[in-house]
Write a protein that holds these residues in place. Structure first.
Motif, PDB file in Angstrom:
ATOM      1  N   ILE A 119       7.691   3.245 -12.664  1.00  0.00           N
ATOM      2  CA  ILE A 119       8.260   3.770 -11.419  1.00  0.00           C
ATOM      3  C   ILE A 119       7.086   4.118 -10.495  1.00  0.00           C
ATOM      4  O   ILE A 119       6.209   4.913 -10.868  1.00  0.00           O
ATOM      5  N   HIS A 120       7.056   3.513  -9.332  1.00  0.00           N
ATOM      6  CA  HIS A 120       5.981   3.775  -8.363  1.00  0.00           C
ATOM      7  C   HIS A 120       6.433   4.914  -7.438  1.00  0.00           C
ATOM      8  O   HIS A 120       7.475   4.830  -6.788  1.00  0.00           O
ATOM      9  N   VAL A 121       5.622   5.983  -7.415  1.00  0.00           N
ATOM     10  CA  VAL A 121       5.977   7.187  -6.656  1.00  0.00           C
ATOM     11  C   VAL A 121       4.987   7.335  -5.507  1.00  0.00           C
ATOM     12  O   VAL A 121       3.786   7.561  -5.726  1.00  0.00           O
ATOM     13  N   ASP A 122       5.461   7.194  -4.292  1.00  0.00           N
ATOM     14  CA  ASP A 122       4.597   7.249  -3.103  1.00  0.00           C
ATOM     15  C   ASP A 122       4.524   8.669  -2.563  1.00  0.00           C
ATOM     16  O   ASP A 122       5.513   9.208  -2.061  1.00  0.00           O
ATOM     17  N   VAL A 123       3.338   9.256  -2.663  1.00  0.00           N
ATOM     18  CA  VAL A 123       3.099  10.618  -2.187  1.00  0.00           C
ATOM     19  C   VAL A 123       2.318  10.550  -0.881  1.00  0.00           C
ATOM     20  O   VAL A 123       1.210  10.007  -0.849  1.00  0.00           O
ATOM     21  N   VAL A 182       1.798   7.158  -9.860  1.00  0.00           N
ATOM     22  CA  VAL A 182       1.792   8.001  -8.656  1.00  0.00           C
ATOM     23  C   VAL A 182       0.687   7.541  -7.703  1.00  0.00           C
ATOM     24  O   VAL A 182      -0.494   7.531  -8.063  1.00  0.00           O
ATOM     25  N   HIS A 183       1.093   7.163  -6.518  1.00  0.00           N
ATOM     26  CA  HIS A 183       0.187   6.640  -5.486  1.00  0.00           C
ATOM     27  C   HIS A 183      -0.036   7.740  -4.456  1.00  0.00           C
ATOM     28  O   HIS A 183       0.852   8.031  -3.655  1.00  0.00           O
ATOM     29  N   LEU A 184      -1.223   8.353  -4.522  1.00  0.00           N
ATOM     30  CA  LEU A 184      -1.510   9.479  -3.640  1.00  0.00           C
ATOM     31  C   LEU A 184      -2.092   8.990  -2.316  1.00  0.00           C
ATOM     32  O   LEU A 184      -3.252   8.579  -2.253  1.00  0.00           O
ATOM     33  N   MET A 185      -1.291   9.050  -1.276  1.00  0.00           N
ATOM     34  CA  MET A 185      -1.774   8.724   0.078  1.00  0.00           C
ATOM     35  C   MET A 185      -2.005  10.046   0.783  1.00  0.00           C
ATOM     36  O   MET A 185      -1.273  10.430   1.704  1.00  0.00           O
ATOM     37  N   ILE A 186      -2.994  10.774   0.267  1.00  0.00           N
ATOM     38  CA  ILE A 186      -3.253  12.137   0.748  1.00  0.00           C
ATOM     39  C   ILE A 186      -4.753  12.358   0.889  1.00  0.00           C
ATOM     40  O   ILE A 186      -5.556  11.712   0.223  1.00  0.00           O
ATOM     41  N   VAL A 226      -0.617  -4.843  -6.450  1.00  0.00           N
ATOM     42  CA  VAL A 226      -0.423  -5.113  -5.024  1.00  0.00           C
ATOM     43  C   VAL A 226       0.755  -4.274  -4.532  1.00  0.00           C
ATOM     44  O   VAL A 226       1.748  -4.105  -5.233  1.00  0.00           O
ATOM     45  N   ASP A 227       0.586  -3.748  -3.324  1.00  0.00           N
ATOM     46  CA  ASP A 227       1.567  -2.781  -2.820  1.00  0.00           C
ATOM     47  C   ASP A 227       1.800  -3.016  -1.332  1.00  0.00           C
ATOM     48  O   ASP A 227       0.884  -2.820  -0.521  1.00  0.00           O
ATOM     49  N   GLY A 228       3.025  -3.431  -1.003  1.00  0.00           N
ATOM     50  CA  GLY A 228       3.411  -3.611   0.392  1.00  0.00           C
ATOM     51  C   GLY A 228       3.921  -5.008   0.668  1.00  0.00           C
ATOM     52  O   GLY A 228       3.175  -5.980   0.556  1.00  0.00           O
TER      53      GLY A 228
HETATM   54 ZN    ZN Z   1       2.663   2.771  -2.854  1.00  0.00          ZN
END
Ligand code: ZN
Ligand code: DX5
Length: 221
Positions: free
Chosen positions: A33-37, A66-70, A176-178
């Motif tokens: 499960i990919h979790v976008d933060v 968990v993908h931290l975009m922070i 790969v993401d997007g």
């Molecule tokens: Zn992501």
């Protein structure tokens, strides 16, 4: 290069029904499960944090990616690990001390990843690749689901896969993401990606299981 992993992103789910989404994705044979933060600073959007990750943890046995975009992700790694993250990716652009940050993620018992924005070159991971379990090549500018796939990122995937092979890092996952969908998955797989995040492609489909199986087959072809 590993066998294909499909990691649906819950960013595209109904946020009022995340439990139901996780149950459905597990039934549909998603792998992770990919979790976008998102923090509203590093990217112009704000999503969820550790309490929500913790609340969702009992809903599925699947690993949480968990993908931290922070900004300053190093300050909250422990909170995400305690909340139930199995894998944590940080953005290279947000981490002046990537070597230290990746080491910290492993010390917390998680797999560590480095995510690269489309404008960030592959060379940024050259000297720390041995500390990464995953390199996330962003195939959109992060912040939103449902954006168009940027096909030029294939070159970056090839460079990173070559570097990993040269170093004998056969277990390195290139994620790969997007904009990844049954239409785009084959070309990123051929370039060397083995892990595929998909938000809108899965959540807009009528049949999660069929879409996941289709993407896996196309990634393996
Ligand atoms: Zn992501
Ligand atoms: C973008 C996020 C992605 C997003 C992908 O900032 O990191 O994980 O959910 O969504 P799709 O598959 O719709 O591009």
């Amino acid at each position: 290069m590993g066998s294909p992993i499909i990691a649906p992103s819950i960013l595209s789910a109904d946020f009022g029904k995340l439990h139901e989404a996780l149950v459905a994705l597990e039934e549909a044979k998603a792998d992770w499960i990919h979790v976008d933060v998102m923090d509203g600073h590093f990217v112009p959007n704000l999503t969820i944090g550790p309490p929500v990750v913790k609340a969702l943890r009992p809903s599925t046995k699947l690993p949480f990616d968990v993908h931290l975009m922070i900004e300053k992700p190093e300050l909250s790694l422990e909170q995400y690990a305690k909340a139930g993250a199995d894998r944590i990716s940080v953005h290279a652009e947000a981490c002046p001390h990537l070597h230290r940050t990746l080491s910290q993620i492993r010390e917390l018992g998680c797999k560590g990843g480095v995510a690269l924005n489309p404008s960030t070159p592959a060379s940024i991971v050259e000297n720390i690749l041995h500390l990464a379990d995953t390199v996330v090549v962003m195939t959109v500018n992060p912040g939103f689901g449902g954006q168009a796939y940027i096909s030029e990122m294939k070159d970056k995937i090839r460079i990173i896969r070559q570097r990993a092979n040269d170093l004998g890092l056969t277990d390195l996952r290139i994620e790969v993401d997007g904009g990844i969908s049954p239409t785009t998955v084959a070309e990123v797989a051929q370039a060397g990606a083995d892990t595929f995040v998909a938000g809108s492609a899965i959540f807009k489909s009528d049949d999660f299981a069929a879409t996941i199986a289709d993407m896996k087959a196309k990634a393996s072809a």
